[in-house]
Scaffold this active site. Structure first.
Site, PDB file in Angstrom:
ATOM      1  N   ASP A 186      -0.051  -4.327  -3.814  1.00  0.00           N
ATOM      2  CA  ASP A 186      -1.111  -3.331  -3.713  1.00  0.00           C
ATOM      3  C   ASP A 186      -0.837  -1.776  -3.570  1.00  0.00           C
ATOM      4  O   ASP A 186      -1.579  -1.234  -2.678  1.00  0.00           O
ATOM      5  CB  ASP A 186      -2.206  -3.680  -2.855  1.00  0.00           C
ATOM      6  CG  ASP A 186      -3.726  -3.773  -3.399  1.00  0.00           C
ATOM      7  OD1 ASP A 186      -3.730  -3.787  -4.668  1.00  0.00           O
ATOM      8  OD2 ASP A 186      -4.643  -4.262  -2.493  1.00  0.00           O
ATOM      9  N   SER A 200       0.698  -1.053  -0.129  1.00  0.00           N
ATOM     10  CA  SER A 200      -0.118  -0.137   0.029  1.00  0.00           C
ATOM     11  C   SER A 200       0.854   1.168  -0.014  1.00  0.00           C
ATOM     12  O   SER A 200       1.883   1.442  -0.956  1.00  0.00           O
ATOM     13  CB  SER A 200      -1.066  -0.036   1.008  1.00  0.00           C
ATOM     14  OG  SER A 200      -2.045   1.022   1.278  1.00  0.00           O
ATOM     15  N   HIS A 217      -7.642  -5.679  -0.100  1.00  0.00           N
ATOM     16  CA  HIS A 217      -6.229  -4.844   0.244  1.00  0.00           C
ATOM     17  C   HIS A 217      -5.587  -5.470   1.546  1.00  0.00           C
ATOM     18  O   HIS A 217      -4.538  -5.651   1.536  1.00  0.00           O
ATOM     19  CB  HIS A 217      -6.688  -3.522   0.530  1.00  0.00           C
ATOM     20  CG  HIS A 217      -5.538  -2.600   0.555  1.00  0.00           C
ATOM     21  ND1 HIS A 217      -4.621  -2.509  -0.679  1.00  0.00           N
ATOM     22  CD2 HIS A 217      -5.320  -1.582   1.460  1.00  0.00           C
ATOM     23  CE1 HIS A 217      -3.694  -1.462  -0.025  1.00  0.00           C
ATOM     24  NE2 HIS A 217      -4.016  -1.159   0.994  1.00  0.00           N
TER      25      HIS A 217
END
Length: 380
Positions: free
Chosen positions: A249, A226, A304
């Site tokens: 991600d 992330s 996620h």
């Protein structure tokens, strides 16, 4: 699933047993804090570390999720406070004359150094030293440093975007600090390898000098999830010694457009199905269009949080308050993520292993994986 099984993090599947130790250098917030995962020697009755190492992290997670500290922090502590990581705490380091390749790992927004123990220990079990940073840019749900006087802990809380400030400028400043911390982590290992005495201010039973001559600093990658994924991309710009990046991600928003042409090394983007947008994928493709070795794949049935340890903590309380699992079995998701990463790392760190058996994943070929992104395949 039964209560015991639902709170179990998976052990690494590779040939090495895994140890871990916490390392803090410096007595100010300009120092470094990381958890090191590494191949270790077997030890009878080895202690396993707690997944949540301090109650303050429960308070921080409550703050990050915008819930009351008063009831959410103790609830979280009850749900997962006894969960342990299946590694040997301060286990005896397994020497390696050829040197283990090194991965610097950057956590996501609201996370901290232990929340990716599954993927970090998996990579360590295949012969990597993995340094999972705990960033001090106020993006961790909580972190701390130890003052020189009596080792007093000073906590650094999570900070939201200040009112009236544009999010991009706030996050852009953070991502640059994070990438610089990744570079400083590499400098720490360079100091250790050069024979410098490095003091671990936590005074743990792990002698950092054992790493000398057992970490190959010509084979270094940077990785993250992330916010940590885009941190890894930026770290390639800041430090030539990073030979490639693996971005799980990645949240591409905080990176300024002018830096995309400056990314010099290949990146493997391993995305989940439910998080990315066409705009974010377009930013990744700006990199893949310039470098044929940069790859973008998506794991179907994943969300996620599937690339964090939360996916293995399937209790109803945790899922209700801290995000849902995807439809993909979490153990299969971890296998895809780690195998794709290993294949990519072998290719770009010139490793003499057999990780190329998973090269097909890098092209998005395999069960539950597709190239690029499902929503843009028809347009390409």
């Amino acid at each position: 699933m039964g209560g015991t099984q639902s709170l179990a993090l998976p052990p690494g599947k590779g040939p090495h047993q895994v140890g871990c130790a916490d390392v803090m250098v410096g007595h100010t917030r300009q120092g470094l804090f990381l958890r090191l995962f590494y191949p270790c020697l077997p030890r009878a009755g080895a202690e396993r570390p707690l997944w949540i190492p301090h109650y303050e992290y429960c308070r921080g997670l409550a703050d990050f999720t915008r819930r009351s500290r008063r009831w959410c922090a103790p609830l979280f502590s009850i749900a997962v406070g006894s969960c342990k990581v299946p590694v040997s705490w301060n286990g005896p380091f397994k020497p390696c004359s050829s040197g283990y390749p090194l991965i610097i790992f950057s956590h996501g927004l609201g996370a901290f150094r232990t929340l990716y123990s599954s993927v970090c220990s998996e990579l360590a079990s295949w012969g990597f030293a993995v340094a999972a940073l705990e960033h001090r840019d106020h993006s961790a749900s909580a972190t701390y440093f130890c003052r020189a006087e009596a080792g007093r802990e000073e906590w650094i809380p999570y900070q939201r975007v200040p009112q009236g400030q544009k999010e991009f400028y706030f996050r852009n400043k953070q991502v640059h600090q994070r990438a610089e911390e990744c570079v400083r982590a590499l400098r720490l290992f360079e100091d250790i390898s050069s024979g410098k005495s490095v003091l671990n201010v936590l005074h743990q039973d792990f002698d950092l000098s054992v790493l000398k001559d057992s970490v190959d600093l010509t084979k270094v990658a940077v990785m993250g999830h992330s916010f940590g994924g885009v941190t890894a991309v930026l770290a390639l710009v800041k430090e030539p010694s990073f030979r490639c990046a693996v971005a799980l991600d990645a949240w591409m928003f905080p990176l300024e457009n002018v830096l995309y042409p400056e990314v010099p090394k290949p990146v493997l983007f391993i995305n989940t199905e439910k998080f990315q947008t066409p705009e974010s994928i377009a930013k990744m493709k700006r990199l893949s269009s310039r470098n044929s070795q940069t790859k973008i794949i998506t794991i179907l049935g994943s969300v996620h949080q599937s690339q964090t340890d939360f996916t293995f903590l399937t209790g109803k309380l945790v899922n209700r308050f801290f995000g849902l699992r995807g439809t993909l079995d979490p153990y299969k998701g971890l296998d895809i993520t780690s195998r794709a990463a290993l294949a990519f790392l072998q290719r770009h760190l010139n490793l003499e292993e057999e990780f190329d058996q998973w090269d097909n994943l890098l092209e998005g070929i395999g069960d539950s994986v597709v190239p690029e992104a499902p929503f843009c395949c028809s347009k390409l």
